[in-house]
Design a protein around this motif. Structure first.
Motif, short mmCIF file in Angstrom:
data_model
loop_
_atom_site.label_atom_id
_atom_site.label_comp_id
_atom_site.label_asym_id
_atom_site.label_seq_id
_atom_site.Cartn_x
_atom_site.Cartn_y
_atom_site.Cartn_z
N LYS A 1 6.21 -4.87 11.23
CA LYS A 1 4.84 -4.44 10.93
C LYS A 1 4.44 -3.21 11.73
O LYS A 1 3.60 -2.43 11.31
CB LYS A 1 3.86 -5.59 11.22
N ARG B 1 8.71 4.76 -0.62
CA ARG B 1 7.86 3.61 -0.95
C ARG B 1 7.07 3.18 0.27
O ARG B 1 7.56 3.25 1.39
CB ARG B 1 8.72 2.43 -1.40
N GLY B 2 5.84 2.72 0.03
CA GLY B 2 5.00 2.23 1.12
C GLY B 2 4.33 3.39 1.83
O GLY B 2 3.93 4.37 1.21
N GLU B 3 4.18 3.26 3.15
CA GLU B 3 3.55 4.31 3.96
C GLU B 3 4.64 5.14 4.62
O GLU B 3 5.36 4.65 5.49
CB GLU B 3 2.66 3.69 5.03
N LYS C 1 0.85 -1.18 0.00
CA LYS C 1 0.00 0.00 0.00
C LYS C 1 0.89 1.24 0.00
O LYS C 1 1.77 1.39 0.83
CB LYS C 1 -0.89 -0.05 1.25
N GLU C 2 0.68 2.12 -0.96
CA GLU C 2 1.46 3.36 -1.07
C GLU C 2 0.67 4.50 -0.44
O GLU C 2 -0.50 4.72 -0.78
CB GLU C 2 1.73 3.70 -2.54
N ARG C 3 1.29 5.21 0.50
CA ARG C 3 0.67 6.40 1.05
C ARG C 3 1.78 7.32 1.55
O ARG C 3 2.43 7.02 2.56
CB ARG C 3 -0.28 6.04 2.18
N HIS D 1 7.45 -0.45 3.51
CA HIS D 1 6.67 -1.55 2.93
C HIS D 1 6.05 -2.45 3.98
O HIS D 1 4.85 -2.70 3.99
CB HIS D 1 7.54 -2.42 2.02
N PRO E 1 4.62 1.21 8.43
CA PRO E 1 4.79 2.63 8.10
C PRO E 1 6.06 3.24 8.72
O PRO E 1 6.55 2.76 9.74
CB PRO E 1 3.56 3.30 8.70
#
Length: 167
Positions: free
Chosen positions: A62, A19-21, A1-3, A39, A42
């Motif tokens: 995580k 990349r990622g959050e 998920k990209e944010r 990835h 966050p």
């Protein structure tokens, strides 16, 4: 998920890899060629941090990799620490493994590799130095001058980086 969330009052150069959050806080300065991977979990960077060229920040867990305020990541360092407090300095080409949590006001010296076998927390005012990554505790003397110097460094970067880099 990209944010990707970048505060409007931060300075982030165009040629960074996010990349990622990833969240970048107010007043933080991100030089060119910085890589931040959120990835697995966050990455949240606090206010007034400096990420110099070639800094690599990776979250391998995580949970949220929370980086506090007023931290300095010097050229070419690689940080995978699951948490970092405030007012820390990670030296040029230093490496910090994902098993080390850094509290506040610590210094990881240039070229030091800190890779504990088991999860460890680096206590406040710890200085890691030398080819064997030896440790000692800083008395805190000169802290006010150090803080003022970091603020001046930030002011200078906020003025100069936009003149020579695409934002």
């Amino acid at each position: 998920k990209e944010r990707i969330i970048i505060h409007s009052k931060s300075i982030t150069c165009a040629d960074v890899e996010l990349r990622g959050e990833v969240t970048i806080g107010q007043g933080t300065v991100v030089h060119p060629k910085v890589v931040i991977f959120g990835h697995t979990g966050p990455v949240v960077i606090g206010t007034n941090c400096i990420l110099e060229e070639g800094t690599v920040i990776i979250n391998r867990r995580k949970e949220v990799l929370h980086i506090g305020d007023n931290n300095l990541f010097e050229i070419g360092c690689r940080v995978e620490s699951p948490s970092i407090g405030d007012w820390n300095t990670i030296g040029v080409r230093a490496r910090v493994h994902h098993t080390l949590r850094i509290s506040s006001r610590c210094v990881i010296g240039a070229g030091c590799v800190v890779a504990p076998v088991e999860d460890e927390v680096l206590g406040e005012y710890t200085v890691v130095y030398g080819p064997e990554a030896e440790r000692r505790t800083w008395s805190g003397r000169g802290r006010v001058q150090e803080d003022d110097l970091r603020r001046k460094h930030l002011e200078y970067l906020r003025e100069m980086i936009p003149k020579f880099n695409r934002m």
